[in-house]
Design a protein around this motif. Sequence first.
Motif, PDB file in Angstrom:
ATOM      1  N   ARG A 175      -3.844   6.518   2.999  1.00 22.35           N
ATOM      2  CA  ARG A 175      -2.890   5.411   3.329  1.00 22.35           C
ATOM      3  C   ARG A 175      -3.451   4.794   4.588  1.00 22.35           C
ATOM      4  O   ARG A 175      -3.330   3.596   4.939  1.00 22.35           O
ATOM      5  N   LEU A 178      -6.455   2.973   4.652  1.00 18.91           N
ATOM      6  CA  LEU A 178      -6.325   1.437   4.185  1.00 18.91           C
ATOM      7  C   LEU A 178      -5.020   0.504   4.701  1.00 18.91           C
ATOM      8  O   LEU A 178      -4.957  -0.437   4.084  1.00 18.91           O
ATOM      9  N   ILE A 354      -6.345   5.255  -5.275  1.00 20.47           N
ATOM     10  CA  ILE A 354      -6.856   4.357  -4.222  1.00 20.47           C
ATOM     11  C   ILE A 354      -7.165   3.018  -4.651  1.00 20.47           C
ATOM     12  O   ILE A 354      -6.735   2.001  -3.957  1.00 20.47           O
ATOM     13  N   THR A 358      -5.708  -0.271  -3.210  1.00 21.06           N
ATOM     14  CA  THR A 358      -6.561  -1.510  -2.821  1.00 21.06           C
ATOM     15  C   THR A 358      -6.401  -2.812  -3.476  1.00 21.06           C
ATOM     16  O   THR A 358      -6.378  -3.825  -2.798  1.00 21.06           O
ATOM     17  N   ALA A 362      -1.655  -0.912   0.362  1.00 21.39           N
ATOM     18  CA  ALA A 362      -1.168   0.282   0.552  1.00 21.39           C
ATOM     19  C   ALA A 362       0.188   0.246   0.719  1.00 21.39           C
ATOM     20  O   ALA A 362       0.881   1.431   0.333  1.00 21.39           O
TER      21      ALA A 362
END
Length: 423
Positions: A175, A178, A354, A358, A362
Amino acid sequence: MALSRIWSGFILIAIIVASIKCFFFGQSDIFNWMIIGKSGDPGNPLKVDGVIETCWTAVNICLKLIGIMALFMGFMNIAERAGGIRLLSRIIGPFFAKLFPEVPKGHPATGHMVMNFSANLLGLDNAATPFGIKAMESLQELNPNKETASNAQIMFLCLHAAGLTLIPVSIIAVRASLNSANPTDIFIPCMIATFVATMAAMLIVAFKQRINVLQPVILAWVLSISAIIAAMVLYLTTLSTAGLQSFSGILSNGLLLLIFFLIVAGGVYKKIDVFDAFIEGAKGGFETAIRIIPYLVGMLIAISLLRTSGTFDLIIGGLKTVCTYINLDSRFIDGIPTALIKPLSGGGARGMMIDTMTTHGADSFAGRLASILQGSSDTTFYVIAVYFGAINVKNTRYAIGAMLLADLVGIITAISLTYLFFG
């Protein structure tokens, strides 16, 4: 028998779905994807392995596991010779005697189970697997029917698969990478969800095995553990992201080094041949890692076929349609793929988490939900294949059903907590 039916069902359903897509919807490449895999594309950046590459992946997992298994089983053998495992068994014995009535007082299996649960709690996945397999091997010594899972093995495996973890460090790190504004905001929901799933697993199996969980000893231990976890949570919420990751590293890795130190020191004190004991135990780790290859290959190819056939996409689409039809908030559906894949593949679920973060962000509802789902469940079918495969148990009885039911409780709890905290 249950595992055989599930495995067969995975393969048959995947091929039927792929055939329908090929012959009725013109997706002529789908059979190629199922065998050789599919590369990522702009709409779906995740690369999906086919059957052939999945076989290589299964073997690579086992090869990497050889070193870890050798290391930890070597140290475990030193601890057994020095009497450390029996000491641990005596300490935790009163509680486990109620929860695992088939395990004799002071049996080494108790110590092995405690080591596994401790490693899980601290997020030490590499240590948890060898300790867990060693616990299953110890419980197998007490099993009168070697091809059928015992009550104690089912209870242990369900508690292990619930995956009680104190700090989901890897998820927090993802996290942060991102660009989450607050990478640690999923920590408390993760902790609560995984604790609820663990309690659900214990209650489900206890009900099936007719174990009275209202016994004073069980209540005292559960309430004490709950209080310790609550105190730890309160302390950790005061730390920054960097402080939380630093504390986690010191706690988990420092404790692991302390365990190594105490084992070796105990072996020296007992005047045993420490290195010889380590080598003997490490040999057993090598043999175990090799023995689980067929089980892991079989399970992973079935999972691969489900993914590449698009079966998961059909399930997600169906859930969204149902939610729309009954006017239900469907925001949680975008995070559900992580929950669907997690029982089948840890790596796949991580990739899906993920991808969700994305795609949606996040700090989006779906991104946070995917993170909480990733941190509050375990790879059920991987655990079944590896742990029962290591001891050649073929009849898993109700283990899979109990584990999936506990997973479902964890998923519902995770969704509820996401709405509660981030609604």
